[in-house]
Design an enzyme around this catalytic site. Structure first.
Site, PDB file in Angstrom:
ATOM      1  N   GLU A  94       6.517   2.477  -2.244  1.00 30.25           N
ATOM      2  CA  GLU A  94       5.711   2.439  -3.462  1.00 30.25           C
ATOM      3  C   GLU A  94       4.244   2.280  -3.087  1.00 30.25           C
ATOM      4  O   GLU A  94       3.910   1.761  -2.018  1.00 30.25           O
ATOM      5  CB  GLU A  94       6.111   1.261  -4.369  1.00 30.25           C
ATOM      6  CG  GLU A  94       7.500   1.347  -4.943  1.00 30.25           C
ATOM      7  CD  GLU A  94       7.791   0.222  -5.936  1.00 30.25           C
ATOM      8  OE1 GLU A  94       6.828  -0.383  -6.462  1.00 30.25           O
ATOM      9  OE2 GLU A  94       8.978  -0.054  -6.169  1.00 30.25           O
TER      10      GLU A  94
ATOM     11  N   ASN B  85       1.226   0.467  -5.085  1.00 27.06           N
ATOM     12  CA  ASN B  85       0.920  -0.360  -6.250  1.00 27.06           C
ATOM     13  C   ASN B  85      -0.572  -0.325  -6.558  1.00 27.06           C
ATOM     14  O   ASN B  85      -1.397  -0.670  -5.706  1.00 27.06           O
ATOM     15  CB  ASN B  85       1.362  -1.801  -6.001  1.00 27.06           C
ATOM     16  CG  ASN B  85       2.872  -1.923  -5.933  1.00 27.06           C
ATOM     17  OD1 ASN B  85       3.515  -2.120  -6.948  1.00 27.06           O
ATOM     18  ND2 ASN B  85       3.436  -1.787  -4.740  1.00 27.06           N
TER      19      ASN B  85
ATOM     20  N   ARG C  60       4.289  -5.659   2.276  1.00 26.16           N
ATOM     21  CA  ARG C  60       3.142  -5.319   1.428  1.00 26.16           C
ATOM     22  C   ARG C  60       1.893  -5.239   2.305  1.00 26.16           C
ATOM     23  O   ARG C  60       1.540  -6.187   3.014  1.00 26.16           O
ATOM     24  CB  ARG C  60       2.971  -6.390   0.345  1.00 26.16           C
ATOM     25  CG  ARG C  60       1.653  -6.349  -0.425  1.00 26.16           C
ATOM     26  CD  ARG C  60       1.414  -5.056  -1.206  1.00 26.16           C
ATOM     27  NE  ARG C  60       2.483  -4.697  -2.088  1.00 26.16           N
ATOM     28  CZ  ARG C  60       2.645  -5.190  -3.324  1.00 26.16           C
ATOM     29  NH1 ARG C  60       1.803  -6.084  -3.794  1.00 26.16           N
ATOM     30  NH2 ARG C  60       3.647  -4.776  -4.077  1.00 26.16           N
TER      31      ARG C  60
ATOM     32  N   ASP D 192       3.848  -0.571  -0.211  1.00 25.61           N
ATOM     33  CA  ASP D 192       5.116  -1.215   0.147  1.00 25.61           C
ATOM     34  C   ASP D 192       5.784  -0.369   1.215  1.00 25.61           C
ATOM     35  O   ASP D 192       6.041   0.820   1.001  1.00 25.61           O
ATOM     36  CB  ASP D 192       6.019  -1.354  -1.077  1.00 25.61           C
ATOM     37  CG  ASP D 192       5.517  -2.403  -2.048  1.00 25.61           C
ATOM     38  OD1 ASP D 192       4.613  -3.178  -1.664  1.00 25.61           O
ATOM     39  OD2 ASP D 192       6.018  -2.448  -3.183  1.00 25.61           O
TER      40      ASP D 192
ATOM     41  N   ARG E 220      16.922  -6.828  -2.069  1.00 23.97           N
ATOM     42  CA  ARG E 220      15.543  -6.777  -2.561  1.00 23.97           C
ATOM     43  C   ARG E 220      14.725  -7.853  -1.866  1.00 23.97           C
ATOM     44  O   ARG E 220      15.086  -9.024  -1.849  1.00 23.97           O
ATOM     45  CB  ARG E 220      15.502  -7.001  -4.078  1.00 23.97           C
ATOM     46  CG  ARG E 220      16.340  -6.017  -4.863  1.00 23.97           C
ATOM     47  CD  ARG E 220      16.439  -6.423  -6.317  1.00 23.97           C
ATOM     48  NE  ARG E 220      17.074  -7.716  -6.476  1.00 23.97           N
ATOM     49  CZ  ARG E 220      17.095  -8.413  -7.617  1.00 23.97           C
ATOM     50  NH1 ARG E 220      16.509  -7.924  -8.691  1.00 23.97           N
ATOM     51  NH2 ARG E 220      17.704  -9.584  -7.683  1.00 23.97           N
TER      52      ARG E 220
ATOM     53  N   ARG F 104       8.287  -9.226   3.081  1.00 27.40           N
ATOM     54  CA  ARG F 104       9.068  -9.981   2.097  1.00 27.40           C
ATOM     55  C   ARG F 104      10.538  -9.798   2.438  1.00 27.40           C
ATOM     56  O   ARG F 104      11.104  -8.732   2.214  1.00 27.40           O
ATOM     57  CB  ARG F 104       8.708  -9.502   0.696  1.00 27.40           C
ATOM     58  CG  ARG F 104       7.238  -9.795   0.364  1.00 27.40           C
ATOM     59  CD  ARG F 104       6.727  -8.975  -0.787  1.00 27.40           C
ATOM     60  NE  ARG F 104       6.714  -7.556  -0.467  1.00 27.40           N
ATOM     61  CZ  ARG F 104       6.391  -6.612  -1.337  1.00 27.40           C
ATOM     62  NH1 ARG F 104       6.058  -6.937  -2.577  1.00 27.40           N
ATOM     63  NH2 ARG F 104       6.396  -5.343  -0.993  1.00 27.40           N
TER      64      ARG F 104
ATOM     65  N   LYS G 214       5.697   4.266  -8.334  1.00 29.14           N
ATOM     66  CA  LYS G 214       6.775   4.845  -7.539  1.00 29.14           C
ATOM     67  C   LYS G 214       6.544   6.340  -7.307  1.00 29.14           C
ATOM     68  O   LYS G 214       6.785   6.858  -6.212  1.00 29.14           O
ATOM     69  CB  LYS G 214       8.122   4.586  -8.206  1.00 29.14           C
ATOM     70  CG  LYS G 214       8.465   3.079  -8.209  1.00 29.14           C
ATOM     71  CD  LYS G 214       9.754   2.781  -8.908  1.00 29.14           C
ATOM     72  CE  LYS G 214      10.100   1.298  -8.791  1.00 29.14           C
ATOM     73  NZ  LYS G 214       9.146   0.421  -9.479  1.00 29.14           N
TER      74      LYS G 214
ATOM     75  N   LYS H 114      16.642   2.932  -8.971  1.00 31.84           N
ATOM     76  CA  LYS H 114      15.707   2.026  -9.646  1.00 31.84           C
ATOM     77  C   LYS H 114      14.955   2.751 -10.760  1.00 31.84           C
ATOM     78  O   LYS H 114      14.787   3.972 -10.726  1.00 31.84           O
ATOM     79  CB  LYS H 114      14.719   1.425  -8.647  1.00 31.84           C
ATOM     80  CG  LYS H 114      13.955   2.417  -7.776  1.00 31.84           C
ATOM     81  CD  LYS H 114      13.189   1.679  -6.683  1.00 31.84           C
ATOM     82  CE  LYS H 114      12.568   2.629  -5.685  1.00 31.84           C
ATOM     83  NZ  LYS H 114      11.836   1.916  -4.611  1.00 31.84           N
TER      84      LYS H 114
END
Length: 321
Positions: free
Chosen positions: A285, A287, A214, A277, A237, A229, A129, A164
């Protein structure tokens, strides 16, 4: 070095407990075995250090495209990690002390000549993050703080906010607080452990209804399709682990602009496999620990993302002529 002589290790969560239908690590292992690699299985607690040398309790691994029987493990044997050519670090977050210690142990293997994917220095430096915050031009308004008054002021300014933890995954611990501020104090108190832990607040992006996409980068180059997503009804979410559904889409002009912003640093850090993301116009984000969505994109688009990653690994292992 021929493909068939490569010894590939994987550090992952229990292979017996994976979600067979969507697990990305399985895609990597199938592709490696198809190329004739010899597979070696480890869990995080199998790693150890002896007299400054990295070892693990390693088990031979065979994998199968069979939902009733997707793996076979041989007997564990304590061996030096230097016997392996490359190791995939695929342990899922949280990035806690156990994860960090495992990455430090893999760093000893790196110094002994083993290629670790992703590099241990990047795994230690790049909180998923916080890493994105090095590119503020790519991010929605974001705050990181443990202080309730600072977090409340951010909510007062932006009205619609996502809170978060910094070390979660799969959508766990994510709260959406609307302009009315219902449960704001309780959420801040719980996530920050009453002011003892830094948490993240981000302006809510209504584009989440169209999906949290993603985007996978292999050796710095984007796969041409992302996976949007899309949240289930009543959810904010999009994570597949939180019930979202995955729909592949082509990358947009904005996506490519975002990618160009992060590519130089991703290449500089030697990151071979990265997941961005993106919600709407913004990266939320980056990852680096255990990027997923390989299976869904491959299934919908006929891509071979695992093959791209193995190609990149082979390039790193083949000495320049």
């Amino acid at each position: 070095m021929s493909q068939s002589s490569l010894h590939l290790g994987v550090v992952m969560d229990s292979i017996a407990d994976i979600a067979y239908k969507k697990d990305s690590t399985m895609a990597l292992l199938w592709a490696a075995q198809d190329r004739g690699y010899t597979l070696h299985y480890m869990e995080q607690e199998d790693l150890f250090l002896n007299a400054g040398q990295a070892y693990a309790r390693i088990r031979p691994l065979n994998v199968y495209r069979d939902s009733e029987h997707w793996f076979e493990l041989g007997e564990a044997d304590a061996r030096p990690l230097a016997e392996l050519d490359a190791i995939l670090m695929r342990k899922d977050p949280p990035v806690d002390a156990d994860f960090t210690n495992a990455v430090h142990l893999l760093g000893f293997a790196e110094r002994e000549g083993v290629l670790v994917v992703n590099p241990t220095s990047a795994l230690l430096q790049c909180n998923e993050k916080l890493f994105a915050q090095q590119f503020p031009q790519c991010c929605a308004p974001t705050l990181v703080s443990s202080q309730a008054n600072v977090l409340r002021a951010f909510h007062a300014e932006h009205g619609d906010v996502i809170f978060k933890p910094l070390d979660g995954m799969g959508g766990t611990g994510i709260f959406h607080i609307g302009p009315e501020g219902r449960n704001l104090g309780a959420v801040i108190e719980q996530l920050s452990l009453r002011g003892q832990r830094q948490i993240m607040a981000q302006r809510y992006l209504p584009e989440i209804k169209d999906g949290d996409t993603r985007i996978l980068l292999v050796d710095g180059e984007p796969v041409p399709y992302g996976l949007a997503r899309i949240p289930s009804a009543g959810e904010t979410r999009g994570n597949l682990a939180a019930g979202g559904r995955g729909v592949s889409r082509e990358l947009t002009e904005r996506d490519h602009w975002l990618i160009k912003q992060v590519q130089p640093m991703i290449r500089e850090k030697g990151l071979l496999f990265v997941g961005l993301d993106v919600i709407g116009d913004y990266i939320t984000e980056i990852n680096v620990t255990s990027p997923t969505c390989v299976r869904e994109i491959d299934d919908q688009r006929g891509t071979d993302i695992a093959g791209l990653l193995l190609d990149a690994i082979e390039r790193r292992l083949t000495p320049a002529v």
